[in-house]
Design an enzyme around this catalytic site. Structure first.
Site, PDB file in Angstrom:
ATOM      1  N   VAL A  97       0.717  -1.255  -0.103  1.00 11.43           N
ATOM      2  CA  VAL A  97       0.091   0.005  -0.026  1.00 11.43           C
ATOM      3  C   VAL A  97       0.886   1.188   0.083  1.00 11.43           C
ATOM      4  O   VAL A  97       0.574   2.418  -0.746  1.00 11.43           O
ATOM      5  CB  VAL A  97      -0.862   0.119   1.203  1.00 11.43           C
ATOM      6  CG1 VAL A  97      -1.666   1.262   1.477  1.00 11.43           C
ATOM      7  CG2 VAL A  97      -1.899  -1.195   1.067  1.00 11.43           C
ATOM      8  N   GLU A  98       1.934   1.414   0.975  1.00 12.55           N
ATOM      9  CA  GLU A  98       2.670   2.511   0.786  1.00 12.55           C
ATOM     10  C   GLU A  98       3.556   2.843  -0.251  1.00 12.55           C
ATOM     11  O   GLU A  98       3.539   3.947  -0.762  1.00 12.55           O
ATOM     12  CB  GLU A  98       3.757   2.201   2.263  1.00 12.55           C
ATOM     13  CG  GLU A  98       3.044   2.303   3.401  1.00 12.55           C
ATOM     14  CD  GLU A  98       2.476   3.667   3.866  1.00 12.55           C
ATOM     15  OE1 GLU A  98       2.839   4.695   3.353  1.00 12.55           O
ATOM     16  OE2 GLU A  98       1.453   3.592   4.841  1.00 12.55           O
TER      17      GLU A  98
END
Length: 361
Positions: A150-151
């Protein structure tokens, strides 16, 4: 050499960052209004924005504090701030947090077949270090891999802004969160000194988040670990350190190994009284069941949970979330972010044939 090892990769685009927060409509409106005022101030003071940052009273006071409190060289800090580039594009970027989207628009950003495919390759490549991190900290590989997915898409997009430019812009030209970012700028300069890297050399996101896990400077100083024991905490290019640091972060925030995260439920009756209690688990599952929430039989009545509603195109989807879900929100306070991490992790586990605990639909 060490500065080069820590330097973010060339031309990288930013990933999602832990410094954005989920917002209600009123809060978002106030945020956007303040952002507009900040942008107008930036335009109305082109001389300041063009290169006299070190002469601003607020910057002089910041430098004085760094000298008095942390024994920094005044001359070196003044020279650094004379070279800082204030970035109006950062003000624009921070006014568009992804967490302001409804769930049905937010989820497709992160929970995708492509991101699962990339995550499987990452998991396979680093399976050994992921197992070591699980043994050391009790955090499952699915959550660690999902956070990195996600990051920064598993470290592919760690950011292209100089961290000192991003933090200085937000510390001195973004009134809504100036105090917070001045604190992060202080942590960043301390971090650079502790890690023995030039403070103008590191790249990150528009909000100053750094490396594969997008730690802000205070989190780096508190939770980053040298997981491979090479003497450096390198979250940019050392995946072992990134994996270990994420796992350490979750353990330090109370992750409980083997406990549930979230379950998809149906609700009979008015859910508002339960939703109004917030997402910090504090309602016994037995009480939730008594109030019309259908929870799978495998969850005990004494388990504490909270009801979460996610906006879909055709109404709302309901989940009961538990302590470990709340721990994920300590990484980023948005429940949308935490659910994206959870569902991406479930998708990865399912694709690996390790089973799953909830529907991803």
């Amino acid at each position: 050499m060490r500065a080069r090892r820590l330097h973010s990769s060339q031309g990288a685009r930013r990933g999602a960052i832990p410094s954005t927060r989920g917002m209600g409509k009123r809060m978002l409106a106030r945020h956007l209004c303040a952002t507009l005022l900040a942008a107008v101030a930036f335009v109305l003071h082109p001389v300041e924005a063009a290169g006299t940052l070190a002469d601003r009273p607020a910057v002089k006071a910041f430098i004085q504090n760094m000298v008095a409190q942390h024994n920094f060289s005044r001359d070196k800090l003044e020279a650094l701030f004379r070279e800082v580039e204030l970035r109006p594009d950062i003000i624009r970027a921070i006014s568009r947090p992804a967490e302001s989207k409804p769930w049905y628009k937010y989820r497709p950003i992160f929970v995708t077949a492509d991101r699962i495919r990339q995550g499987l390759a990452f998991w396979k490549k680093y399976e050994g270090v992921l197992k070591q991190a699980q043994q050391a900290y009790g955090v499952p590989p699915s959550i660690i891999v999902a956070i990195l997915g996600v990051e920064t898409r598993y470290g592919a997009h760690t950011g292209s802004y100089r961290v000192v430019d991003a933090l200085s812009t937000l510390a001195f030209d973004y009134p809504p969160r100036a105090d917070f970012f001045r604190g992060e700028l202080e942590h960043y300069l301390l971090m650079a000194r502790e890690e023995d890297v030039p403070p103008d050399s590191l790249l990150g996101s528009y909000a100053g988040a750094m490396g594969q896990p997008q730690f802000i400077p205070s989190s780096f100083r508190a939770y980053a670990v040298d997981f491979d024991g090479d003497g450096h905490r390198n979250l940019w290019n050392d995946t072992a350190d990134a994996v270990g640091s994420v796992a350490n972060y979750f353990q330090r925030h109370g992750w409980r190994s083997g406990e549930p995260i979230a379950v998809h439920v149906q609700v009979q009756g008015d859910p508002k009284p339960l939703l109004d209690k917030g997402i910090k688990p504090g309602i016994p599952v037995g009480e939730l069941r008594a109030q019309g929430v259908s929870i799978p039989a495998g969850v005990g009545d004494d388990e504490l949970g909270a009801l979460l509603a996610l906006e879909t195109e055709h109404g709302h989807q309901y989940w009961v979330v538990f302590h470990n879900f709340y721990v994920v929100t300590r990484y980023n306070h948005s429940p949308l972010y935490a659910m994206a991490v959870y569902q991406l992790g479930e998708g990865l586990s399912t694709a690996r044939g390790e089973g799953h605990t909830a529907s991803l639909k």
